[in-house]
Design an enzyme around this catalytic site. Structure first.
Site, PDB file in Angstrom:
ATOM      1  N   THR A  10      48.640  22.748  47.209  1.00  0.00           N
ATOM      2  CA  THR A  10      48.022  22.780  48.547  1.00  0.00           C
ATOM      3  C   THR A  10      46.499  22.854  48.474  1.00  0.00           C
ATOM      4  O   THR A  10      45.830  22.798  49.501  1.00  0.00           O
ATOM      5  CB  THR A  10      48.530  24.011  49.328  1.00  0.00           C
ATOM      6  OG1 THR A  10      48.341  25.156  48.488  1.00  0.00           O
ATOM      7  CG2 THR A  10      49.992  23.872  49.687  1.00  0.00           C
ATOM      8  N   ALA A  12      42.427  21.876  47.026  1.00  0.00           N
ATOM      9  CA  ALA A  12      41.607  20.655  47.071  1.00  0.00           C
ATOM     10  C   ALA A  12      41.995  19.706  45.937  1.00  0.00           C
ATOM     11  O   ALA A  12      42.179  18.502  46.142  1.00  0.00           O
ATOM     12  CB  ALA A  12      40.123  21.024  46.978  1.00  0.00           C
ATOM     13  N   ARG A  38      51.787  32.334  50.143  1.00  0.00           N
ATOM     14  CA  ARG A  38      51.170  32.022  51.442  1.00  0.00           C
ATOM     15  C   ARG A  38      51.605  30.659  51.968  1.00  0.00           C
ATOM     16  O   ARG A  38      51.758  30.464  53.167  1.00  0.00           O
ATOM     17  CB  ARG A  38      49.630  32.008  51.317  1.00  0.00           C
ATOM     18  CG  ARG A  38      48.981  33.331  51.066  1.00  0.00           C
ATOM     19  CD  ARG A  38      47.455  33.157  50.996  1.00  0.00           C
ATOM     20  NE  ARG A  38      47.032  32.430  49.788  1.00  0.00           N
ATOM     21  CZ  ARG A  38      46.818  32.986  48.605  1.00  0.00           C
ATOM     22  NH1 ARG A  38      46.963  34.283  48.464  1.00  0.00           N
ATOM     23  NH2 ARG A  38      46.453  32.271  47.558  1.00  0.00           N
ATOM     24  N   SER A  39      51.783  29.694  51.063  1.00  0.00           N
ATOM     25  CA  SER A  39      52.099  28.320  51.489  1.00  0.00           C
ATOM     26  C   SER A  39      53.575  27.990  51.363  1.00  0.00           C
ATOM     27  O   SER A  39      53.983  26.870  51.695  1.00  0.00           O
ATOM     28  CB  SER A  39      51.324  27.315  50.633  1.00  0.00           C
ATOM     29  OG  SER A  39      49.974  27.628  50.597  1.00  0.00           O
ATOM     30  N   ARG A  98      40.618  25.846  27.574  1.00  0.00           N
ATOM     31  CA  ARG A  98      39.796  24.706  27.136  1.00  0.00           C
ATOM     32  C   ARG A  98      39.202  24.882  25.743  1.00  0.00           C
ATOM     33  O   ARG A  98      39.099  23.921  24.991  1.00  0.00           O
ATOM     34  CB  ARG A  98      38.662  24.463  28.136  1.00  0.00           C
ATOM     35  CG  ARG A  98      39.136  23.834  29.421  1.00  0.00           C
ATOM     36  CD  ARG A  98      37.953  23.580  30.325  1.00  0.00           C
ATOM     37  NE  ARG A  98      38.397  23.205  31.662  1.00  0.00           N
ATOM     38  CZ  ARG A  98      37.715  23.466  32.766  1.00  0.00           C
ATOM     39  NH1 ARG A  98      36.557  24.092  32.702  1.00  0.00           N
ATOM     40  NH2 ARG A  98      38.194  23.100  33.935  1.00  0.00           N
ATOM     41  N   CYS A 127      34.653  19.721  35.579  1.00  0.00           N
ATOM     42  CA  CYS A 127      34.310  18.486  36.311  1.00  0.00           C
ATOM     43  C   CYS A 127      32.915  17.963  35.986  1.00  0.00           C
ATOM     44  O   CYS A 127      32.726  16.764  35.740  1.00  0.00           O
ATOM     45  CB  CYS A 127      34.451  18.725  37.811  1.00  0.00           C
ATOM     46  SG  CYS A 127      33.640  20.217  38.382  1.00  0.00           S
ATOM     47  N   ARG A 233      24.298  23.854  43.390  1.00  0.00           N
ATOM     48  CA  ARG A 233      25.136  23.358  44.486  1.00  0.00           C
ATOM     49  C   ARG A 233      24.240  22.775  45.571  1.00  0.00           C
ATOM     50  O   ARG A 233      23.162  23.328  45.853  1.00  0.00           O
ATOM     51  CB  ARG A 233      25.939  24.494  45.111  1.00  0.00           C
ATOM     52  CG  ARG A 233      27.033  25.004  44.224  1.00  0.00           C
ATOM     53  CD  ARG A 233      28.398  24.512  44.639  1.00  0.00           C
ATOM     54  NE  ARG A 233      29.396  25.132  43.786  1.00  0.00           N
ATOM     55  CZ  ARG A 233      30.375  24.486  43.178  1.00  0.00           C
ATOM     56  NH1 ARG A 233      30.524  23.177  43.321  1.00  0.00           N
ATOM     57  NH2 ARG A 233      31.243  25.122  42.437  1.00  0.00           N
ATOM     58  N   HIS A 240      30.009  15.053  42.598  1.00  0.00           N
ATOM     59  CA  HIS A 240      28.854  15.674  41.942  1.00  0.00           C
ATOM     60  C   HIS A 240      27.890  14.585  41.468  1.00  0.00           C
ATOM     61  O   HIS A 240      28.316  13.549  40.948  1.00  0.00           O
ATOM     62  CB  HIS A 240      29.282  16.461  40.696  1.00  0.00           C
ATOM     63  CG  HIS A 240      30.125  17.670  40.972  1.00  0.00           C
ATOM     64  ND1 HIS A 240      30.274  18.223  42.231  1.00  0.00           N
ATOM     65  CD2 HIS A 240      30.857  18.447  40.129  1.00  0.00           C
ATOM     66  CE1 HIS A 240      31.071  19.285  42.132  1.00  0.00           C
ATOM     67  NE2 HIS A 240      31.435  19.439  40.883  1.00  0.00           N
TER      68      HIS A 240
HETATM   69  P1  A2P Z   1      47.767  28.532  48.450  1.00  0.00           P
HETATM   70  O1  A2P Z   1      47.368  27.349  49.284  1.00  0.00           O
HETATM   71  O2  A2P Z   1      49.152  28.978  48.743  1.00  0.00           O
HETATM   72  O3  A2P Z   1      46.754  29.636  48.446  1.00  0.00           O
HETATM   73  P2  A2P Z   1      41.708  25.664  45.879  1.00  0.00           P
HETATM   74  O4  A2P Z   1      41.163  25.466  44.498  1.00  0.00           O
HETATM   75  O5  A2P Z   1      41.460  24.500  46.783  1.00  0.00           O
HETATM   76  O6  A2P Z   1      41.290  26.969  46.475  1.00  0.00           O
HETATM   77  O7  A2P Z   1      43.306  25.727  45.725  1.00  0.00           O
HETATM   78  C1  A2P Z   1      43.944  26.688  44.939  1.00  0.00           C
HETATM   79  C2  A2P Z   1      45.431  26.341  44.825  1.00  0.00           C
HETATM   80  O8  A2P Z   1      46.037  27.299  43.992  1.00  0.00           O
HETATM   81  C3  A2P Z   1      46.175  26.406  46.150  1.00  0.00           C
HETATM   82  O9  A2P Z   1      47.218  25.457  46.150  1.00  0.00           O
HETATM   83  C4  A2P Z   1      46.728  27.813  46.123  1.00  0.00           C
HETATM   84  O10 A2P Z   1      47.882  27.993  46.921  1.00  0.00           O
HETATM   85  C5  A2P Z   1      47.120  27.924  44.677  1.00  0.00           C
HETATM   86  N1  A2P Z   1      47.239  29.324  44.257  1.00  0.00           N
HETATM   87  C6  A2P Z   1      46.308  30.297  44.340  1.00  0.00           C
HETATM   88  N2  A2P Z   1      46.805  31.474  43.853  1.00  0.00           N
HETATM   89  C7  A2P Z   1      48.064  31.210  43.444  1.00  0.00           C
HETATM   90  C8  A2P Z   1      49.108  31.993  42.856  1.00  0.00           C
HETATM   91  N3  A2P Z   1      48.940  33.283  42.566  1.00  0.00           N
HETATM   92  N4  A2P Z   1      50.288  31.379  42.581  1.00  0.00           N
HETATM   93  C9  A2P Z   1      50.459  30.079  42.864  1.00  0.00           C
HETATM   94  N5  A2P Z   1      49.523  29.269  43.429  1.00  0.00           N
HETATM   95  C10 A2P Z   1      48.348  29.838  43.715  1.00  0.00           C
END
Ligand code: A2P
Length: 332
Positions: A10, A12, A38-39, A98, A127, A233, A240
């Protein structure tokens, strides 16, 4: 044909993974979209149907052949070894592995062979490092690079989907006469330019700058290249841009450099002095190639051994998802 997991689906980079995999018709029989609690349950319309986002658990990787990780270092540290033990080839976009000697760090146009040495995890480089090494490598192959002074102009979305939202909402706030209140970044990002948001060490270099040095050495396989980075930034949504002043081992002609860059896979030369058209992040956004231009002799380097240029690359594509998918494609 394979079962493919996207961890951080979910986010970026996760969204870009979905686009790139669909565009390149990656031969997956099934996709498993994973994110945080959350998602969980969120519906995503993609590759011919609706997919439900699942919460990441220790059981997420059964029968998975490829697992693309982009959910941050701590998630990768906990789950990537587990996915690899389950039999998946992990391609990890975080910085967790890495610099581990047993983990290949791969830009397919540069060191595809290194990928074959993997022990279950292959790391996708930083990146800014990928975007710099894409034009550096074709030049280095012909005329070894001694030193690079690089300055970056990095997009907000490099810090994640929430950072991009912050740039957009702050821009609206400022234009409406409201104060820009920082939340993801440490300072206002709208109408501003600021030092990269990673931590600064005692030597004065931030983490992004250190990555550019160490990861370049590992990818190119040459620790002798002196690299002086400054990472910034800028209030740009995506892609970039970097300015490179490069010192070579021997004299270099602009025309030869243009020819080598023009022939390099994944690089497009945009260098129209008459029209003042050079790489921009807007032009580089949503494109696979890294754009290179402003190719010119650096008069401050003796013996005609210096060249300056700028490059712009979509950090969510070549700087992250595309590069990772290209790595996976080496194995199908
Ligand atoms: P979520 O959308 O549920 O928070 P970005 O780099 O754009 O912030 O995205 C981070 C991604 O990593 C999102 O899909 C986020 O899900 C996921 N994420 C962050 N923390 C966790 C976690 N503890 N377990 C699984 N996925 C995670």
């Amino acid at each position: 044909m394979s079962r493919v997991a996207i961890v951080g689906a979910t986010g970026a980079v996760g969204q870009t993974f979905r686009q790139v995999l669909e565009e390149r018709q990656f031969p997956a029989t099934e996709y498993v979209l994973l994110a945080s609690e959350r998602s969980a349950g969120k519906a995503v319309d993609w590759v011919g149907g609706q997919h439900t986002v699942k919460p990441l658990t220790a059981d997420s990787f059964a029968d998975v052949q490829f697992a693309f990780f982009s959910a941050g270092g701590s998630v990768s540290r906990e789950y990537a070894p587990l996915a690899a033990r389950t039999g998946a080839l992990v391609i990890d976009n975080s910085s967790a592995f890495r610099m581990a000697p047993e983990v290949p760090l791969v830009v397919p146009e540069i060191n595809a062979d290194a990928a074959r040495q993997h022990q279950g995890i292959i790391a996708n480089p930083n990146c800014s490092t990928i975007i710099m090494t894409m034009p550096l490598w074709p030049l280095h192959r012909h005329n070894p690079v001694r030193r690079v002074v690089v300055s970056t102009y990095q997009a907000a979305s490099g810090a994640g989907a929430r950072a991009l939202e912050e740039l957009e909402s702050q821009t609206r706030d400022v234009l409406a006469g409201q104060p820009a209140v920082p939340s993801v970044f440490h300072v206002p990002c709208a109408f501003n330019v600021f030092s990269h948001n990673t931590a600064i060490g005692e030597d004065g270099y931030n983490v992004e700058e250190k990555k550019m040095i160490l990861e370049t050495h590992k990818i190119v396989g040459d620790g002798s290249i002196a690299i002086s980075p400054t990472c910034m930034r800028v209030p740009v949504a995506r892609a970039h841009t970097e300015s490179l002043a490069i010192e070579f081992s021997s004299a270099i002609e602009e025309s030869a450099a243009r020819e080598w860059l023009g022939a390099a896979p994944g690089v497009t030369v945009v260098d129209d002095r008459a029209q003042n058209r050079f790489p921009t992040p807007l032009d580089a956004s949503d494109r696979d190639d890294v754009l290179v231009g402003r190719i010119r002799r650096d008069p401050s380097v003796p013996e005609n051994r210096g060249l300056s240029l700028i490059c712009s690359g979509d950090q969510l594509r070549k700087g992250a998802a595309l590069n990772a998918v290209q790595i996976a494609e080496l194995f199908i």
